[in-house]
Design a protein around this motif. Sequence first.
Motif, short mmCIF file in Angstrom:
data_model
loop_
_atom_site.label_atom_id
_atom_site.label_comp_id
_atom_site.label_asym_id
_atom_site.label_seq_id
_atom_site.Cartn_x
_atom_site.Cartn_y
_atom_site.Cartn_z
N SER A 195 40.70 34.46 43.83
CA SER A 195 39.98 35.37 43.25
C SER A 195 42.00 36.18 43.72
CB SER A 195 39.72 36.64 44.86
OG SER A 195 40.38 37.57 44.15
N HIS A 196 42.32 36.98 42.55
CA HIS A 196 43.29 37.45 43.39
C HIS A 196 44.28 38.83 44.05
CE1 HIS A 196 45.94 34.52 39.98
NE2 HIS A 196 45.18 34.56 39.41
N SER A 197 42.78 39.65 43.76
CA SER A 197 43.03 40.18 45.29
C SER A 197 42.93 39.59 46.51
CB SER A 197 41.57 41.27 44.91
OG SER A 197 41.44 41.87 46.08
N ILE A 198 44.52 39.30 47.20
CA ILE A 198 44.58 39.30 48.52
C ILE A 198 43.24 39.79 49.52
CG2 ILE A 198 45.99 38.18 50.34
CD1 ILE A 198 46.46 37.10 47.65
N GLY A 199 43.79 41.53 49.34
CA GLY A 199 42.75 42.40 49.58
C GLY A 199 41.37 41.39 49.92
N GLN A 200 40.99 41.27 49.05
CA GLN A 200 39.32 41.02 49.03
C GLN A 200 39.01 39.62 49.85
OE1 GLN A 200 37.78 39.63 45.18
NE2 GLN A 200 36.51 41.06 45.82
N VAL A 201 39.71 38.60 49.53
CA VAL A 201 40.04 37.26 49.70
C VAL A 201 40.07 37.41 51.27
CG1 VAL A 201 40.99 35.15 50.17
CG2 VAL A 201 41.29 36.38 48.30
N GLU A 202 40.82 38.10 52.19
CA GLU A 202 41.44 38.38 53.44
C GLU A 202 39.67 38.91 54.62
OE1 GLU A 202 44.65 39.79 54.41
OE2 GLU A 202 45.20 39.74 56.45
N ARG A 203 39.46 39.58 52.87
CA ARG A 203 38.30 40.84 54.25
C ARG A 203 37.12 39.58 53.63
NH1 ARG A 203 38.32 44.47 50.17
NH2 ARG A 203 36.61 43.88 49.39
N MET A 204 36.66 38.65 53.06
CA MET A 204 35.60 37.45 52.62
C MET A 204 35.34 36.74 52.94
SD MET A 204 34.00 39.47 48.86
CE MET A 204 32.89 39.03 49.37
N CYS A 205 36.92 36.00 53.42
CA CYS A 205 37.29 34.21 53.33
C CYS A 205 37.24 33.81 55.03
CB CYS A 205 37.94 33.52 52.31
SG CYS A 205 37.38 34.25 50.57
N ASP A 206 36.83 32.77 54.70
CA ASP A 206 37.04 32.42 56.75
C ASP A 206 38.19 31.85 56.31
OD1 ASP A 206 34.40 33.98 57.19
OD2 ASP A 206 33.75 31.57 56.76
N ARG A 207 37.98 30.37 55.85
CA ARG A 207 39.47 29.97 55.39
C ARG A 207 39.60 29.80 53.88
NH1 ARG A 207 40.04 25.76 58.26
NH2 ARG A 207 40.48 24.24 56.50
N VAL A 208 41.04 30.43 53.92
CA VAL A 208 42.05 29.79 52.91
C VAL A 208 42.38 28.80 52.33
CG1 VAL A 208 43.45 31.56 50.95
CG2 VAL A 208 42.01 32.26 52.81
N THR A 209 42.63 28.44 51.25
CA THR A 209 43.17 27.40 50.85
C THR A 209 44.51 27.94 49.55
OG1 THR A 209 42.21 25.86 51.01
CG2 THR A 209 43.75 25.04 49.48
N TRP A 210 46.16 27.72 49.81
CA TRP A 210 46.90 28.58 48.98
C TRP A 210 47.25 27.37 47.83
CZ3 TRP A 210 51.77 30.34 51.39
CH2 TRP A 210 52.91 30.65 49.90
N LEU A 211 47.40 27.13 46.82
CA LEU A 211 48.07 26.08 45.26
C LEU A 211 49.24 26.57 45.38
CD1 LEU A 211 44.85 24.75 43.82
CD2 LEU A 211 45.70 23.80 45.05
N GLU A 212 49.81 25.42 45.28
CA GLU A 212 51.01 25.94 44.61
C GLU A 212 51.34 24.54 43.45
OE1 GLU A 212 55.45 28.02 46.33
OE2 GLU A 212 55.11 26.31 46.71
#
Lengths: 272, 262
Positions: free
Chosen positions: B204-221
Amino acid sequence: MQLLKAYAHDFWRYRYLLQNLIGRDFKLKYRRSVLGVAWSVLNPLLMNIVMVVVFSTILDMRGSGIKNFPVYLLIGQLLFSFFTEGTSSAMGSMLGAAPLIKKVYIPKYIFPLERVCFAMVNCLFSFIALILMMILTGAELHATVFLALYPLVTLFLFTLGVGLMLAAATVFFRDVMHLWGVFTTALMYFSAIFYDPLQMGSFTVGGTELNVSQVIRFNPLYWYITGFRATVLDGTGLTWSMVWICGLCAVLALALGLIVFRRQQDKFVLHI
Amino acid sequence: MNMIEVNNVSMRFNMAKEKHESLKEYFLAAVQGKLQFEEFYALRDVSLKVEKGEFHGLIGLNGSGKSTLLKIISGVFKPTAGSVTVHGSIAPLIELGAGFDMDLTARENIFLNGTVLGLTPQYIREKFDEIVEFSELRDFLDVPLKNYSSGMVARIGFSIATVTKPDVLIADEILSVGDFMFQEKCEERMRQLMSGGTTVLLVSHSIGQVERMCDRVTWLEKGRVRMSGGAREVCDAYRALDEQAASAQRAAAKKPMEVKKD
Ligand SMILES: Nc1ncnc2c1ncn2[C@@H]1O[C@H](COP(=O)(O)OP(=O)(O)OP(=O)(O)O)[C@@H](O)[C@H]1O
Ligand SMILES: [Mg+2]
């Protein structure tokens, strides 16, 4: 063997998809046409009448000895158009499925298979035209008619094999589509659809004399069509050469098709 | 237990400058020795593990390889190197309504799309009302999809895809199309699935949503894993990138002005 097992497993798992895709094609083909499915019957029937008129009055190529020319011709037309419809639609199937296979994993061969199945469904519908024609011309019904299943099934497998090869080739080179159109047109004249090869003379190519009835033996379609005629129209049953040639061509084409297709299929998604 | 295991996956695309789609072009190019491909790695040595019941987010800028990674996990692409293992059934929502035929009605498409996802017609028939109920489009059931709005298409797609209880749900920016009411409903449905034991991998591009819903996050660059960890931590770092980029932009914008002064 293992390959076949994997294919069979996929086939079973995705049989409903196959069913639904065929259903979709069917709906789309006849949506908004007043006569709908009746066209599957009417179309070959009208074509047949046109060709009978052309070949028995304007261009007299029928020879003299063909028993029941309209039915003889119609069988050739139906089987040949199954082959061309099946192969040419299978050929474009991977391109047509692009939106789908770019997003979900689906075994790729489902798509050519679906197209050939759809062509077969159409072909079966058009057999109503054949039955009508046989009644109209007072053709005899022979007990051997059930044997017609053999050339029909082997023709299906043969078409599928050729379709798989074409589908794989088309993904990489779109030219194949145009070439195939030309090729099938040429093939039509060499499949004994509207003449009896035994009554045709010979022709010369570069100084060597070739006999039509000899050359035509190298065309697998000739065998499927002749086999079908033998059982449905002549009531003579299948000769040995019909049995083994029809079978062998089907097995070879299918095996080759599966191998070529399988080797290339992982790359498809990057090229469509 | 790890539901998704991605081990050192690399994905190379041949970015042909011009695609040779006909024989003539191909031969001409081959003869002229122009048949070069620019190799391009959309993913490089990416590893990722998602545990059972985890809600895992995947973030990154446009073109960083998120969709490519999801496609590899769902089997659409074969990775150039590395391996992927997924345990259990997988519902890929790379794009909602894969296999929808715009000429068919919604009713027909529900069956078609359902079988694309591997459901049986019988199961779809049983769940038909549930699907329609969730999408709130009962009045439009017999309308061809081409007369739908894109949000409406997405609603149908989401409803079908989540009617099963998949072990793994893979979702690529699917929540962005619907209106806010439907987005909330989708989030709710995802949470429901999670409580039933489904593992979710969400782009998702909605960081707010990701932060709200996810337990863990991976950031690809640019095809590599830049950071992987707790949602708060990674999202904060990602937001900081935004500020960095903004200040870099400001700096870049200033320069020409200074030049002009001279
Ligand atoms: N089929 C393909 N052929 C060639 N290159 C591709 C293909 N698919 C993706 N790419 C390239 O891979 C890179 C990553 O693309 P990808 O779609 O994974 O990005 P993304 O992270 O999903 O971006 P976005 O946020 O815009 O959705 C891009 O540079 C793209 O050009
Ligand atoms: Mg993407």
